[in-house]
Design a protein around this motif. Sequence first.
Motif, PDB file in Angstrom:
ATOM      1  N   HIS A  91       2.583  12.995 -14.873  1.00 16.93           N
ATOM      2  CA  HIS A  91       3.796  13.101 -14.064  1.00 16.93           C
ATOM      3  C   HIS A  91       4.438  14.475 -14.216  1.00 16.93           C
ATOM      4  O   HIS A  91       4.937  15.049 -13.231  1.00 16.93           O
ATOM      5  N   GLU A 135       2.884   2.787  -5.844  1.00 13.33           N
ATOM      6  CA  GLU A 135       3.655   2.339  -6.995  1.00 13.33           C
ATOM      7  C   GLU A 135       3.827   0.828  -7.012  1.00 13.33           C
ATOM      8  O   GLU A 135       3.605   0.175  -8.030  1.00 13.33           O
ATOM      9  N   PRO A 304      -0.275   4.479 -10.999  1.00 13.50           N
ATOM     10  CA  PRO A 304      -0.163   3.715  -9.757  1.00 13.50           C
ATOM     11  C   PRO A 304      -1.246   2.653  -9.642  1.00 13.50           C
ATOM     12  O   PRO A 304      -2.294   2.707 -10.300  1.00 13.50           O
ATOM     13  N   ARG A 332      -0.115  11.470  -6.558  1.00 13.97           N
ATOM     14  CA  ARG A 332       0.098  10.195  -7.227  1.00 13.97           C
ATOM     15  C   ARG A 332      -1.083   9.813  -8.113  1.00 13.97           C
ATOM     16  O   ARG A 332      -0.932   9.116  -9.113  1.00 13.97           O
TER      17      ARG A 332
END
Length: 783
Positions: A91, A135, A304, A332
Motif C-alpha cells: 500500500h 476490496e 484485495p 490494487r
Amino acid sequence: KMVDPTLAEMGKNLNEAMKMLEDNQRKVEEENEKKYARKDIPGPLQGSGQDMVSILQLVQNLMHGEEEEETSQSYRLQNVGEQGHMALLGHSLAAYISVLDRERLRKLTTRILSDTTLWLCRLFRYENGSAYYHEDDREGLLKICRLVIHTRYEDYSLEGFNVLYTKQPVIYISSAARTGLGQALCNQLGLPLSCVCRVPCNTMFGSQHQMDVALLDRLIKEDVEFGKLPLLLVANAGTPGAGHTDKLGRLKELCEQHKMWLHVEGVNLATLALGYVSSSVLAATKCDSMTLTLGSWLGLPAVPAVTLYRHEDPSLSLAAGLTSSQPVEKLRALPLWLSLQYLGHDGIVERIKHASQLSQRLLENLKNLDFIKTSVEDELSSPVVVFKFFQEYSNRDQTSHAAQASTIQHPIISNERHIYDTFNQWLGEQLAQLVPASGVDVVELEDEGTCVRFSPLMTSAVLGTEIQDIDQLVDCLKMKIPVLTSTLQLREEFEQEVRRTVSLLYIEDLDWPGLGVVRYNYHSDEKNDDKQEKELEKINTELLKKLNELESDLTFSLGPEFGGQKNCVYIGMVTEDLDVSELVETIAATGREIEENSRLLENMTEVVRKGIQEAQLQLQKANEERLLEEGLLRQIPVVGSVLNWFSPFQASPKGRTFNLTAGSLESTESMYVSKAQGTGSTPPPTPTSSLAKQRLPGQKAFKRSLRSSDGFSETSSISHCDDLDKLDQRPPNLSPGQEQGPLEMERAEEQKEVGQAKRDTEDIHSDKSAPDCTKVEDQASQR
C-alpha cells in the motif's frame, strides 16, 4: 540491491513503524494500563507539526486504548508476520508509484497486473482467465452481473432500463447463500427484488445444503414462459454456513443449455491449489467466473479479493468496470503481488494444506465422541467441520417420537430442537472462549439448527492455529459433554419437582442454557398489583443472594440481560451428581423464610404500636389496682412512709413481656414459677430441617452422597465391637449352662466393669470402630 534510496527509506520506515506498534502493544499488555493519556485527548492542530514517533504513539494508543477485556484484535495483530508486512508495504509502494510519470506507471502496472493474474490462474487451475481486484468481496459478482447484462442486452448501453423492462432479467441464488447477497445486487444494479430467484436446496435426496438442480430447471423454464431472461446463476463451492459444494458439473450443463452465466464462490475453492482436489470442487474450473478471498486464506491483511473470469470482448469488460484505463486502479494488485512472491508457490500451498489438516484432525476426533453429530459433505477434503451436541432418544421413546415426527410443527419436537439450539449456542461460546486460537464460531443452519463451525481456512492463518490447539479444543469438548448430558437429563426432573412444590412456579424458558428457571410465588390478599410486584422482586432478589452464598458448584443468576423473565432465579449447567430434590427443597425453604421475615418486618411497626398502647392501658390498670390494695393513707408521702415502716405491705410482682411474634403482652409469672421450682429439665432439642443434611468435609451443597462402602465398614466395625462385648461378658472356660463359683463370679464382675467402661467410652466417641474397642480392652487389662 535497491538503487532508489526512497524505496529503501520507505521499507526501513515501515519496519520501524510496525516494530514500534508491536513493541508498544506488548508493553501495554504487560502493564495492563488501558486508560487514555492526557495527550491522547484531541486538541488544536499543532502549528509546528509532530515527528513520526509521536504520531505512531498516538495511533497505538487509539488502537488499543479502549480495549479492556477484548484481546482478539491484539492477538490478531501480533500474528501479522513478515508476509503481512509485505502486504502493508504494498500500500505504501502504491502511493509512491502513483507519482511516477504516466509511461513508467503504465508499464509497471501492466507488469504487476499480468504477473499476479498469471500466478493466480495457475495456482487455482483456471486457464485463460482474466482478473478483477476489488476490496469488497461482493463487488466482483456485481461487475460480473453488469458484464452479463451488457452481453445479453445489446442495446443496454444506449437504452438502459428500457430494455430490461421489456424482458426482465433473473438472477438465481441458492437459499444456502449468504444472507443479503441478492438484495445487495439489486440495489447496486437498480433492479427490483423480483429479479432475484432463490433456489431451494434438496429436501428429499442428496445434501440438504446443495442446490436442487431439478427444481432449478423447472424454475428457469417457468421464467422463460413468462417472458423473462435467465441471466446468471450463483453457485457455492463451500456454503457460508456448512461448507457444502453444489453439483457444479450438472449446474454448468444446465447453464449452457439456457445460455446462462455460472459464477462460483466459497471457501472450498482454496483447495484447488492442492495436489488432490475432489471432483465436486474441480468442476469449478469450468465455470465462467469465480471469486477468491486470499486475504483470509493466507493470513494477508488488506489484500484485495480476486474475481477470475473468462470473456472475449474487452470492450464489454471495460463497460462493466472489470478493467480500467486508469493505471492507478491497477495498483490494487500490488500488495498481493508482493505477498505472493514472498510466500512462493510452496508457501501458499502449505498454508492451505495446513488448514485442511486441521479440519481432518478435528473430524477424526469428533467421530470418537458420543453425543456429537457432524455435518460434513466430503469427509476426505472438506476444509469446514460443522458439529453439534445431540443426544439420541432411548429405545422406549423412539416409537412415540416417530409418531410425533409425522407432524412437523408438533410442540414437543419444536421444544426439543429449541433446547438443543440453546445448548449448542452455549457450547460454541464456551469453546470459543476457552480456546480462542481455534477460531470456532456458532452458525445457524436451516435444517440442522444451531451448530458449532470450524473453518480454518478463514481463521487459522490469522490466529496461528496449530495441531495442539485442536487437541485442546477436543479436550474442552470432552469436559463439556457430560455437563450437557446431565443438564438435559435433569431438566425434566427439575420441572416436575418444582411443579410439585406449592410455593414455587416453574418458568419455561427455552432460550436458557441451564437446568431451568424458577420463581418463588408471593401470596398476598392485597389487590395492589404494583405492591405485589415489588414484593415479588424483593423476595426473589434476596433468594438469589442467599443461594449464591451457599457453597455449591451451581450458578444462580437473574438470567440474560435482554429477553429474560423478570423476578426469576436462573440455574445454570449442572453435573450428574446433583440432588434435584434437595435443590428444590432448599429454594422453597429459603423463599418461605425470606417471605416470613419480610412479613414480620412489614408488620413490626403496627405490632409494636399496638403493643405499646396495650402496655400503657395495663400499666394504668395496674396502678389503679395497686391504689385500691394499698389504700389512700399509703399514698400520702409522710404518712405512707410511717405506715409502711410499722406495717410493711408486700405485693406480688406482676411483670409483662412483649412477644414480637404473637404481637401481644404476656405475663412473666410462668417464668418466675419455672425458676423457683428449678426442675433442671433440659429443654427439648431444636428441630432441625431436612435441608441440613450431613455432608462430608469439603462436600458442597446439592451433591448426592455415595457412601455405601463407608457405611458398610462402619456397620461392620460396630458389629465387631458388639461381639467383643458379648465375649467379655461371658467368663472364660465356662459353658453357657455351667454354674459359677466365687472365683468365676469375681471374674465376671471384673468383665462387667470392663464392658461398662468400654460402653461409656463408646458413648463419648461417636466412631465405634474396632481399634477403639482394643484401646478399651488395654485400659481394662491395665486396670
